[in-house]
Structures are given as structure tokens and as C-alpha cells.
Design a protein around this motif. Structure first.
Motif, PDB file in Angstrom:
ATOM      1  N   ASP A   1      35.856  12.926  61.075  1.00 48.13           N
ATOM      2  CA  ASP A   1      37.185  12.322  60.985  1.00 48.13           C
ATOM      3  C   ASP A   1      37.651  12.220  59.525  1.00 48.13           C
ATOM      4  N   GLU A   2      36.721  11.955  58.601  1.00 45.19           N
ATOM      5  CA  GLU A   2      37.079  11.926  57.185  1.00 45.19           C
ATOM      6  C   GLU A   2      37.529  13.314  56.719  1.00 45.19           C
ATOM      7  N   MET A   3      36.826  14.323  57.184  1.00 44.02           N
ATOM      8  CA  MET A   3      37.149  15.683  56.778  1.00 44.02           C
ATOM      9  C   MET A   3      38.524  16.090  57.304  1.00 44.02           C
ATOM     10  N   ARG A   4      38.806  15.766  58.551  1.00 43.68           N
ATOM     11  CA  ARG A   4      40.105  16.127  59.137  1.00 43.68           C
ATOM     12  C   ARG A   4      41.244  15.447  58.379  1.00 43.68           C
TER      13      ARG A   4
ATOM     14  N   ASP B   1      47.650  21.577  56.142  1.00 43.33           N
ATOM     15  CA  ASP B   1      47.790  22.831  55.400  1.00 43.33           C
ATOM     16  C   ASP B   1      46.453  23.503  55.079  1.00 43.33           C
ATOM     17  N   THR B   2      45.334  22.905  55.500  1.00 42.52           N
ATOM     18  CA  THR B   2      44.021  23.451  55.145  1.00 42.52           C
ATOM     19  C   THR B   2      43.128  23.490  56.376  1.00 42.52           C
ATOM     20  N   THR B   3      42.391  24.586  56.514  1.00 43.93           N
ATOM     21  CA  THR B   3      41.430  24.753  57.609  1.00 43.93           C
ATOM     22  C   THR B   3      40.026  24.885  57.037  1.00 43.93           C
TER      23      THR B   3
ATOM     24  N   GLY C   1      44.024  19.704  60.417  1.00 41.87           N
ATOM     25  CA  GLY C   1      44.743  18.525  60.881  1.00 41.87           C
ATOM     26  C   GLY C   1      45.770  18.804  61.942  1.00 41.87           C
ATOM     27  N   GLN C   2      46.013  20.069  62.250  1.00 41.68           N
ATOM     28  CA  GLN C   2      47.052  20.414  63.222  1.00 41.68           C
ATOM     29  C   GLN C   2      46.546  20.365  64.656  1.00 41.68           C
TER      30      GLN C   2
END
Length: 852
Positions: free
Chosen positions: A521-524, A530-532, A550-551
Motif C-alpha cells: 500500500d505504501e508503494m502504490r 503516472d508510474t508503474t 495507482g490507476q
């Protein structure tokens, strides 16, 4: 002296005992000469001398002394039964003073120790210590031998106290060699206690004195150190040293010592070459039995069985399982209880994976060494997985990695941290396998990070300048230049320097706690829309990727490892050929390379991006198996901003840290013999000057540029300390068997990975316009180290480098434009992506670490 050897219970030889020429030597003079030969580890000569002295002995006292000394030599040469007979005969003599009887008892205890009869040995040695109160030299040797018994039964406190008392005895007599042996043995005790760094420090301190005595003494020291190296995961160096030591012992007809070196070699091979480990262990067992050393034969048998149990030969595994019970009984009989438990855990894991009925696991012992504890965790994890309890499997595996992490926490050396990952491979396999079976993104992410992070959990504390290390590195540079065109690693002088350099780097680089493991969850939250992140996970020929942004919801995509592995074979050759060839040949190779890259992209990246929805910014974390992949050249990633992170946790942590300089200071280096190197640096320096002029007209200062004689290793290290962005144009090379000796060719030689560890403050960004220095050597599956990794470990935030040769023209054009982006305060990965788009050059250069 190796702790698996025994100290001679004899007095030092006096130079006055040698008779004049042509005089028939007395038994006493011959005994003194034999002692001198024995102390120099010339056992064949000593045996002949003692046998002659025994024939000339005039009384029981002399006979007892000579028998005792001869027994020591025979035991060292493997004739343990005859040595025992000699000691018993000496104890049966009537006219023997108390001190002589203490001497014989001490030697008898040493013989019993060689025979593996530990209780009897401890009793004889303890009685001898009481009788030798007035003979500190003899008492010191007996204390040394009792410390060996203590080590065998893992009574670490008794071993330490005996060695301290022995050192005090030798200090009284002024025996520097014996003091060195006691110090060396204390290092071995610390190794058994799990303190590798302190063990290596003490062994390095003792080695010069002990090694100066003879080639055999040096071999004994090195064989012990090889055991520590093996525990530290440096199996290549350990195995080279053990083979050299075995040859030296064989040349001196020291059968017992030779077989002991061979069994340690088998222990090392057990980690990565099971068939060879089994062959070497079985050969050592036969040698031990010929010598009558049945305790050691039992140990060798156990190693051979463990090799068979962990191997791929189903028939050999089945046969080994049938022999385990008897082998464990033999090990316990001779006092090797922890090795008996290790064999039991290995057998349990093998039988579980073969789908056989479970036998009862032995209880873990509080003083079991780390490798045995990890085998226990692995066995329990495998059993949990077999009954469908994946959560239990992960729990046992996590406990094993926690055990390993606690041990690692004192290490700061990249070399050592990378190597000790060896110990976690078994439990890691169970944990990652269980995570993939769960199909839960949070669980897969957790174990992906465990796989990356347990080799990177420690942040090194920059050591103070080390003048002795600097001298050794300078000498190594000189030897490298002298031995150009040869296999310079084979030179004995190089081996000696590598020995000292590695020891100093391992023992003087402390560690502190690194960043905590991140949660999904911290990473998301940090990735945003804008980042994967693509987290690739590999275990047991299975490859999957967890894709997160985050999408959309995180997804796990299974990939075809066999097809990907096949597609990457020959990739490096084609990449380098495009840089070296020209004309029609280059076009043909380029076409083949483009086809291969498209295939890899289709197999490795495109299914993942299709499942999660790609973004323009990509963070990649990957296991060592994918270290060959030129990520930014893959069609699916072209035009995107890509960074190849050490771990998601490291990337996340670096994102939360403030940059060190709002207005970074650049520095540039041009090594010798690089076409267009000066042009590349000149263009880059002008880009920084122009950017500074735009921000504050009239304030630009000339960039620091080192060329020619000013571009030496000391100058470059000093520049690296002072700047925020370092750009080096130089020839580079990757040392596959010693990655920390990979380096950059400067005016006065190679700047090694070890040199980087000595820079007090590493630059925030490093651009390496040098062939091969982006290459890494994979150790134990997950970890890959090399020059690029050395900079990151030293504290550099991002390294732009290529894992293969790149044409000078291409590097010049691309990296000069990269510097324009960096001067404009773009992040390194952004600058690389912008330069690629602007120049149209598709290259293997990538941003490693936190590129944005």
C-alpha cells in the motif's frame, strides 16, 4: 594452527643440542632435532629422526619423551592407531617423572582427539594440564588441544578460556609462533560463534607469523580461512585455497590434513556443485578410513549423503535416504551432533519433496550453527507446503530469513553481504514459492522484497581512510599492469594481495540498519497514477511479475521462463557485435538483435503492461537471472522513463530523502586511450556552464575536469568525494570471479570496486561511459554485484552505465546530451530518456538505482 589439528606437546628445540660433525648423536640430541623438524612441520624428516632417537634412548624418561613426540608426528601423518599404541606404551613405563607423564598424557589426548573420542581426549588433556603447571610451553599446547575438544562439543566459553590461558603461557616463554597459533585458533572459535568479521581479523593478524614458519604452516592457516570464506559465501576463493592446501599436504605426505582439506572442499561444493561435492567427499572418506580416522570418515560420509539428497539423481537420493539413520548414529557417536541434525533436516526436506512419508524431525538445539538452523527452517517450510499450508511455509521461511538477517546486521561490506546470501537460498525458495501459490499481490510483493532486500538491508558506515589498504590497492594496480595479457588472478602475489584487501575491507566496513521493507500500500501511494512498478519474481525455473500502479489493481502475470531464458542466450554477443562491427556485417547483426529484443519484449514485458495498463514511468526490480536484459532497448519500454531499482524499498526510501544539493556540482574524468573521450567531456562541461549561466548570468565557474596525468586513482577518488555528479569516460572491465576488482582504467591503473568503498562521500549521480562496468556477477540467484553495484552500495543514488561494450561514437553522442538534461536538473532516468529520444540512439545504457 588449524583447530582441527593438534598442537605438539613437546618443548622447543635448543640450538645448542646439535652435535659437532662426525659425532654420533645421542637420543637427546636426536630428539631435539626431531622437535625442531616437527615444529617446522617437516613431518617426514621428524619421523625418521624420532625413530632413530627411540632406538638410542637410554632410559624410560627419554623413551617416553621420544614416544610422545613420535606419536604426534604419526598422528599428523594419519597413522592414528600406531600413535595411540606409542602413547599407551609410554604411559606403561615405570621410571617416568611427573612432567614427562603430563607430556605423554597431553599427547595421548591429542591422539584421541584425532580419533574422535572426545570424552576420553578431554579427560587425558585435563589431567595433563594439572601435571604441567611448571612447564608453560607444554601446558600451552595441551590447553590448545583441549580448546579443540571444546569446539567440537561447541563449548565456546571453554574454548575461549583455554586459548586465552594458552596465549598467556606462550607469552611467558616468548614463543611468537605459538602465540600466533593461539590467536588464529581464537579466530576460528569466533567463526564457530558466527562472528565472521572478527574471525577474519584475528586470522589475518596471526597469518604473517605462522605462514613464515613453512609452506605447510601457511597452508594450515589458509585452509582454516577458507572455511570462513565458505561460510561467508565466497566459495570460488575458498575452493581454490582448499585445493592448494590439499596439494601441499599431499606433497608432505600429511594424509590426515589432506583429507581434512578435501572434506572442507566438499562442504563448499555442496552449495553449488552437488555431484562434485559427492565425489570429493567419498574420496575423502576412503582416505580417512585408510588412515584409521573413522570419526572424520563419518563426517565425509555425511557430506556425500547431503550432496546426494540435494541433487537431481532420484535413484541416488533414494539410496541416500536409506543410509541416513546409520550415518547419523556414527556422527553422534563421535561427537558431531550438529552435523547429525543437519543431515536429518536435509533428509527430511528431500523426502518431503519426493512425496515420501514424513519421519520425525529432530529438535533444534540452541547452539546449532546458522547453517543447521536454516536447514531446520527449510525442512519445516517444505513440510508445511507439502500439506497445503502455504501460510505456514512462509512463516517458517520468514523465520529463517530473520535468523540470517540478524546475523548479517553487523556486516557493511558489499562483498560479504552479497556472499552470505548463499545461506538463505533454501528458505527463500520455500517462501517465494508459497507466495506465488497464494496469488495474493501483497504476499508476492512482500516476498519479492524479501528476496531483494535481505542482501541490501544494511547500509555501510563509511570507514576512515586506511593507509595500509591504499598501499595494497596501489600494489595490485601495479601487478595488474605488469601481468597484462595473462590470467593475472592466477599469480600468487595477486592472491596474497586479494587476501589482505578482502580481509581489511570486510573487517573495517561496519554496517548500520538500512531502510525498512516497504508495504504494497505504501508503494502504490508513492507510485501514483503516472508510474508503474514491475517486480519480477523468480524461483525454481518459474518466473512471474507483479505489476503495480495507482490507476488499477495490482496484477500477477506468469511468464514463460524457459522461452525467456532461450531468447536471452547470445544476447550479450549480439549487443557487443553491433558496437564492434561495421558495414554489411553490422547491419545483419543489428537485424538479428532487433528481432531478439522484440521477442524478449513480447515474452517479458508486453503481457504485464497489457494486464495492468502501462504508464510513461517504469520502476523495475528484477532477480539476478534477468541481469542480462537491456531494459530500455526493449520495444515495449522505448520512449518511457525507466529506472532499474535495487529494491522497491530502497527506491521508496530514496524518494523520501532530500537531495543533497539544490545546485549540484559536476566533475568529469577522461581516462587514457578513449576515442572522443575529451570531446564527450568538453561538451558535457559546456552544457553545465551554459545551464548555470542561464540560471544566474555571470556566476558560472569552470567545471572540474581531470585528464592526462591528473586523472589518476587518487585524483578521481578525491573528485568523487567533492562533486554531486561524476562523469567518467574510461575503458572498463568486469572481473567475473572477483566483482569488486572490476574497475575503470585510469592513468595509473585500475580504480577498483574496493577503492569506491574508501570514498567518504559518494556522488549522488554517476555516469560511467565505460565498457562493461554496468555488468554484474550473479551470486546465489538474487544478488548481482559489480562496479555499478559498488557505487550504489557506497551511497550513490543513481548510476547510468552499460552492461556491454558500446561504440565510442554512440557513447559520446548520447551521454553528452544526458549531461545537458542533468544540468537542467532532470532526474537521471529522465535525462537518459530525453537524450535517447533526441539522438535516436537505442543503447544498453540504463539508469540503475533511483533514477527518478
Amino acid at each position: 594452527m588449524t583447530i582441527d589439528d593438534v598442537a605438539p606437546v613437546t618443548e622447543a628445540a635448543s640450538p645448542l643440542t646439535r652435535a659437532a660433525p662426525r659425532t654420533r648423536l645421542t637420543a637427546t640430541a636426536l630428539h631435539a632435532r626431531g622437535i625442531d623438524e616437527s615444529n617446522r612441520l617437516r613431518f617426514a624428516r621428524a619421523e625418521r629422526t624420532f625413530r632413530l632417537a627411540l632406538r638410542r634412548a637410554p632410559d624410560d624418561d627419554t623413551r617416553a619423551r621420544v614416544r610422545s613426540s613420535l606419536a604426534y608426528v604419526l598422528a599428523r601423518r594419519g597413522a592414528v592407531p600406531e600413535a595411540e599404541v606409542l602413547c599407551r606404551g609410554a604411559l606403561d613405563l615405570r621410571d617416568v617423572p611427573r612432567e614427562t607423564r603430563g607430556r605423554v598424557l597431553g599427547q595421548f589426548g591429542a591422539v584421541l582427539l584425532d580419533a574422535g573420542r572426545l570424552d576420553e581426549a578431554r579427560g587425558a588433556l585435563s589431567e595433563a594440564i594439572e601435571m604441567l603447571e611448571d612447564a608453560p610451553d607444554l601446558r600451552g599446547n595441551v590447553l590448545m588441544n583441549r580448546s579443540v575438544v571444546a569446539m567440537r562439543i561447541r563449548d565456546i566459553d571453554l574454548a575461549r578460556s583455554d586459548l586465552a590461558a594458552a596465549a598467556a603461557c606462550f607469552e611467558t616463554t616468548g614463543d611468537e609462533l605459538a602465540q600466533a597459533q593461539a590467536t588464529h585458533n581464537l579466530g576460528y572459535v569466533l567463526h564457530l560463534a558466527g562472528d565472521i568479521v572478527a574471525a577474519l581479523r584475528l586470522m589475518a593478524e596471526a597469518r604473517p607469523v605462522a605462514a613464515a614458519a613453512s609452506a605447510v604452516a601457511r597452508a594450515i592457516c589458509d585452509a582454516d580461512r577458507a572455511e570462513v570464506l565458505r561460510e561467508a559465501g565466497d566459495t570460488i576463493e575458498a575452493e581454490r585455497v582448499l585445493r592448494d592446501a590439499a596439494r601441499e599436504f599431499g606433497a608432505e605426505r600429511m594424509g590426515q590434513s589432506r583429507a581434512e582439506a578435501e572434506i572442507q572442499l566438499a562442504f563448499s561444493l555442496l552449495t553449488h556443485d552437488r555431484p562434485e561435492a559427492r565425489r570429493v567427499a567419498r574420496a575423502a572418506a576412503r582416505r580417512f578410513r585408510r588412515l584409521g580416522s573413522h570419526a572424520w570418515a563419518a563426517r565425509a560420509d555425511a557430506v556425500a549423503l547431503r550432496a546426494a539428497l540435494a541433487g537431481d539423481d532420484v535413484r541416488a537420493r533414494s539410496q541416500a535416504l536409506g543410509l541416513v539413520a546409520g550415518a547419523r548414529t556414527e556422527l553422534r557417536r563421535y561427537g558431531f551432533s550438529s552435523e547429525a541434525r543437519a543431515l536429518a533436516f536435509a533428509a527430511a526436506t528431500a523426502s518431503t519433496r519426493m512425496g515420501l512419508k514424513h519421519s520425525r524431525l529432530p529438535a533444534r538445539h540452541h547452539d546449532d550453527p546458522l547453517d543447521v538452523r536454516l536447514l531446520a527452517h527449510e525442512a519445516r517450510a517444505a513440510r508445511a507446503a507439502a500439506r497445503g499450508d502455504d501460510a505456514g511455509a512462509r512463516r517458517h521461511a520468514a523465520a529463517g530469513l530473520e535468523d540470517l538477517s540478524n546475523w548479517q546486521s553487523a556486516f557493511g561490506s558489499l562483498d560479504l553481504l552479497s556472499s552470505v546470501a548463499m545461506h538463505g537460498s533454501g528458505v527463500l525458495i520455500e517462501g517465494v514459492s508459497g507466495a506465488l501459490r497464494s496469488r495474493r499481490p501483497d504476499t508476492v510483493f512482500e516476498w519479492s522484497e524479501r528476496a531483494r532486500h535481505f542482501t541490501q538491508q544494511v547500509t555501510p558506515v563509511r570507514p576512515p581512510p586506511d593507509a595500509a589498504l591504499a598501499v595494497d590497492l596501489t600494489e595490485l594496480r601495479v601487478l595488474k599492469s605488469e601481468l597484462v595479457g595473462t590470467d593475472w588472478f592466477a599469480d600468487r602475489r595477486v592472491h596474497e594481495l586479494r587476501y589482505r584487501i578482502a580481509d581489511r575491507q570486510w573487517t573495517t566496513t561496519p554496517g548500520s540498519a538500512g531502510p525498512p521493507r516497504a508495504r504494497l500500500d505504501e508503494m502504490r501511494a508513492e507510485l501514483g497514477d503516472d508510474t508503474t512498478m514491475l517486480a519480477f519474481v523468480y524461483v525454481s525455473n518459474r518466473l512471474a511479475c507483479l505489476a503495480v500502479n495507482g490507476q488499477n489493481q495490482p496484477v500477477i502475470v506468469d511468464l514463460s521462463w524457459e522461452r525467456i531464458r532461450s531468447a536471452t542466450r547470445g544476447l550479450r554477443t549480439e549487443l557487443e557485435a553491433t558496437a564492434l562491427l561495421g558495414g554489411p556485417a553490422e547491419r545483419l547483426v543489428r537485424a538479428a538483435l532487433d528481432s531478439r529484443l522484440a521477442q524478449i519484449s513480447k515474452l517479458l514485458v508486453e503481457p504485464v503492461l497489457a494486464a495492468v495498463g502501462g504508464t510513461d514511468r517504469i520502476v523495475i526490480t528484477a532477480p539476478g537471472e534477468l541481469h542480462r536484459v537491456p531494459w530500455v532497448m526493449l520495444p515495449a519500454l522505448r520512449g518511457r522513463t525507466v529506472t532499474v531499482a535495487r529494491s522497491a524499498s530502497r527506491w521508496l526510501h530514496a524518494r523520501t530523502q532530500e537531495r543533497r544539493a539544490a545546485d549540484p556540482i559536476p566533475g568529469f574524468v577522461v581516462g587514457p586511450g578513449v576515442a572522443r573521450g575529451a570531446e564527450e567531456v568538453d561538451r558535457a562541461a559546456k552544457a553545465w556552464a551554459a545551464a548555470a549561466e542561464r540560471r544566474a548570468p555571470g556566476s558560472a565557474t569552470p567545471a572540474r575536469v581531470l585528464t592526462g596525468d591528473r586523472a589518476g586513482t587518487v585524483d578521481v577518488a578525491s573528485l568523487a568525494h567533492d562533486v554531486d555528479v561524476l562523469h567518467v569516460v574510461a575503458h572498463g572491465e568486469h572481473a567475473a570471479y572477483a566483482p569488486m576488482l572490476s574497475g575503470l582504467t585510469l592513468t595509473d591503473g585500475i580504480l577498483f570496486g574496493y577503492d569506491i568503498d574508501q570514498i567518504p562521500r559518494a556522488p549522488e549521480t554517476v555516469v560511467l561511459s565505460a565498457c562493461e562496468v554496468g555488468r554484474s556477477q550473479v551470486r546465489w540467484g538474487e544478488e548481482a554485484i559489480g562496479m555499478m553495484r559498488a557505487w550504489l552500495h557506497a551511497g550513490t543514488r543513481c548510476v547510468i552505465a552499460s552492461p556491454v561494450i558500446v561504440a565510442d561514437d554512440v557513447a559520446c553522442e548520447l551521454l553528452a546530451v544526458v549531461q545537458e538534461g542533468l544540468a537542467a536538473h532532470l532526474e537521471p532516468a529522465e535525462a537518459l530518456a530525453a537524450a535517447t529520444e533526441r539522438t535516436g540512439l537505442i543503447t544498453p545504457f540504463a539508469a540503475y538505482g533511483t533514477g527518478f
